[in-house]
Motif scaffolding. Sequence first.
Motif, PDB file in Angstrom:
ATOM      1  N   ARG A 238       0.837  -1.212   0.000  1.00 52.19           N
ATOM      2  CA  ARG A 238       0.000   0.000   0.000  1.00 52.19           C
ATOM      3  C   ARG A 238       0.870   1.261   0.000  1.00 52.19           C
ATOM      4  NH1 ARG A 238      -3.746  -3.313   3.126  1.00 52.19           N
ATOM      5  NH2 ARG A 238      -2.625  -2.883   5.048  1.00 52.19           N
ATOM      6  N   ALA A 239       1.972   1.221   0.763  1.00 53.98           N
ATOM      7  CA  ALA A 239       2.878   2.391   0.803  1.00 53.98           C
ATOM      8  C   ALA A 239       3.467   2.633  -0.587  1.00 53.98           C
ATOM      9  CB  ALA A 239       3.984   2.151   1.826  1.00 53.98           C
ATOM     10  N   ILE A 240       3.810   1.564  -1.286  1.00 58.47           N
ATOM     11  CA  ILE A 240       4.378   1.709  -2.638  1.00 58.47           C
ATOM     12  C   ILE A 240       3.289   2.182  -3.604  1.00 58.47           C
ATOM     13  CG2 ILE A 240       5.369   0.428  -4.586  1.00 58.47           C
ATOM     14  CD1 ILE A 240       6.794  -1.356  -2.501  1.00 58.47           C
ATOM     15  N   ALA A 241       2.083   1.608  -3.457  1.00 53.44           N
ATOM     16  CA  ALA A 241       0.990   1.943  -4.383  1.00 53.44           C
ATOM     17  C   ALA A 241       0.617   3.420  -4.315  1.00 53.44           C
ATOM     18  CB  ALA A 241      -0.239   1.081  -4.079  1.00 53.44           C
ATOM     19  N   ALA A 242       0.913   4.061  -3.189  1.00 52.40           N
ATOM     20  CA  ALA A 242       0.578   5.489  -3.044  1.00 52.40           C
ATOM     21  C   ALA A 242       1.569   6.388  -3.792  1.00 52.40           C
ATOM     22  CB  ALA A 242       0.561   5.861  -1.565  1.00 52.40           C
ATOM     23  N   LYS A 243       2.671   5.816  -4.266  1.00 53.76           N
ATOM     24  CA  LYS A 243       3.677   6.617  -4.978  1.00 53.76           C
ATOM     25  C   LYS A 243       3.282   6.763  -6.453  1.00 53.76           C
ATOM     26  CE  LYS A 243       6.323   6.694  -1.275  1.00 53.76           C
ATOM     27  NZ  LYS A 243       5.336   6.155  -0.305  1.00 53.76           N
ATOM     28  N   GLY A 244       4.002   7.613  -7.161  1.00 50.24           N
ATOM     29  CA  GLY A 244       3.682   7.845  -8.570  1.00 50.24           C
ATOM     30  C   GLY A 244       4.057   6.654  -9.444  1.00 50.24           C
ATOM     31  N   LYS A 245       3.145   6.318 -10.353  1.00 57.59           N
ATOM     32  CA  LYS A 245       3.374   5.138 -11.198  1.00 57.59           C
ATOM     33  C   LYS A 245       4.560   5.347 -12.149  1.00 57.59           C
ATOM     34  CE  LYS A 245       0.452   1.708 -13.348  1.00 57.59           C
ATOM     35  NZ  LYS A 245      -0.820   1.370 -13.915  1.00 57.59           N
ATOM     36  N   VAL A 246       4.690   6.572 -12.646  1.00 57.65           N
ATOM     37  CA  VAL A 246       5.772   6.839 -13.606  1.00 57.65           C
ATOM     38  C   VAL A 246       7.130   6.666 -12.929  1.00 57.65           C
ATOM     39  CG1 VAL A 246       6.822   8.574 -15.106  1.00 57.65           C
ATOM     40  CG2 VAL A 246       4.329   8.444 -14.917  1.00 57.65           C
ATOM     41  N   SER A 247       7.251   7.215 -11.716  1.00 56.48           N
ATOM     42  CA  SER A 247       8.549   7.124 -11.040  1.00 56.48           C
ATOM     43  C   SER A 247       8.831   5.702 -10.556  1.00 56.48           C
ATOM     44  CB  SER A 247       8.656   8.134  -9.896  1.00 56.48           C
ATOM     45  OG  SER A 247       7.540   8.071  -9.057  1.00 56.48           O
TER      46      SER A 247
END
Length: 260
Positions: free
Chosen positions: A197-206
Motif C-alpha cells: 500500500r505504501a508503494i501503491a501510493a507513490k507515482g506510477k511513472v517514477s
Amino acid sequence: MGYENIIFEVNEGIATITFNRPKALNALNGMLLDELAAALDEIEADEDIRVLVLTGAGEKSFVAGADITELATFNTLQGKMFSRKGQLTISRLQELAIPVIAAVNGFALGGGSEMALACDFIYASENAMFGLPEITLGIIPGFGGTQRLPRLIGSNRAKEMIFTGKMIPAAEAETLGMVNRVLPQAELMEATLKTARAIAAKGKVSLRAAKQAVNSGLDVDLGTGLKIEVDAFAICMASEDGKEGTQAFIEKRKPQFKGT
Ligand code: CO8
C-alpha cells in the motif's frame, strides 16, 4: 478468465496471486504456469493495478518447485519447452512495469525459489525454507536460478546452495540478502500488504522508472548504468507526476499522483 491453480484478486490497486495446489505444496505444473501468464496479461491490461503480491495457499508452502510428477514424464524436448515456458513466465515478473513482492509463506524450493528471486523483493514467514534442490533430482535449476541467485548473493554462496541442494531457513536467507524481512506467519500478509500500500501510493511513472533503472543497471557497467539513470530521471521530470510531487512539497500538501 476462471482459474483453477491460482487465486487472482485485486483490492484497491493491489493484485494478489496465490498459488493454489495445496495437495502438491503448490508445485508448478504447466497449467499453473499458463494461468500465471494469463493473470499477468490481466494485470498488464489494468492501469489501476499498482503493485503485485505473490504468495502460496496454506501455511506450509509458497511453491515446492516444479511438479516433479509432471517433470518425470517429459522427454528432452518437452523438458526444454517447459524450462523455456517457466523462464519466460517468471521473467515477466521481473519485467512487469509495477513492483512485485513475494510473500513467501513456507517452502520456496526449486522453481518456487526461482519465482521469488524474480520478484523485486521478498518478505518471508519464520517457517519459510529456501533451496534449489534440483541437483538431488539429477537436474539443475531451469527457471533462472543459476543466473539470478549468484547475482543476488554472490557466486560462491549460490554455488554452495546449487551444488548441495540444501535448504536454508528464512533467517539465513535474510542474512544472505535474499530476503528483506522475516515475520511470524500470522503477520506476513499484513506486513506485505502494508508495504504494498505504501508503494501503491507513490507515482506510477517514477516507480516504473526506478524499477527499470535498477534492473537495467544490474547487467551493465557503472557508467552505462548512470546513463540509464539519467534517461529514467528525465522521464520522471517530464511527467505530470514529477511536476505534482515537487509542487505538492512546495505547497506543503500530499501529492495526488495520476500515473502520467
Ligand atoms: N512436485 C509434485 N508434488 C510435490 C512436490 C513437487 N515439487 N513437492 C511436494 N509434493 C507433494 C508430495 O508428493 C506430497 O504428495 P502426496 O501427499 O500425494 O504424497 C505432498 O506434496 C506433500 O509433500 P510431502 O509429504 O513430501 O511433505 P513433507 O513435509 O514431508 O516434505 C518437502 C516437504 C521437503 C517440500 C518435500 O515435499 C520435497 O522435498 N518436495 C520436492 C521439492 C523439490 O525437489 N523441488 C524442486 C523440484 S524441481 C524444480 O523446481 C525445477 C525447476 C526448473 C524446471 C525446469 C524444467 C525442465
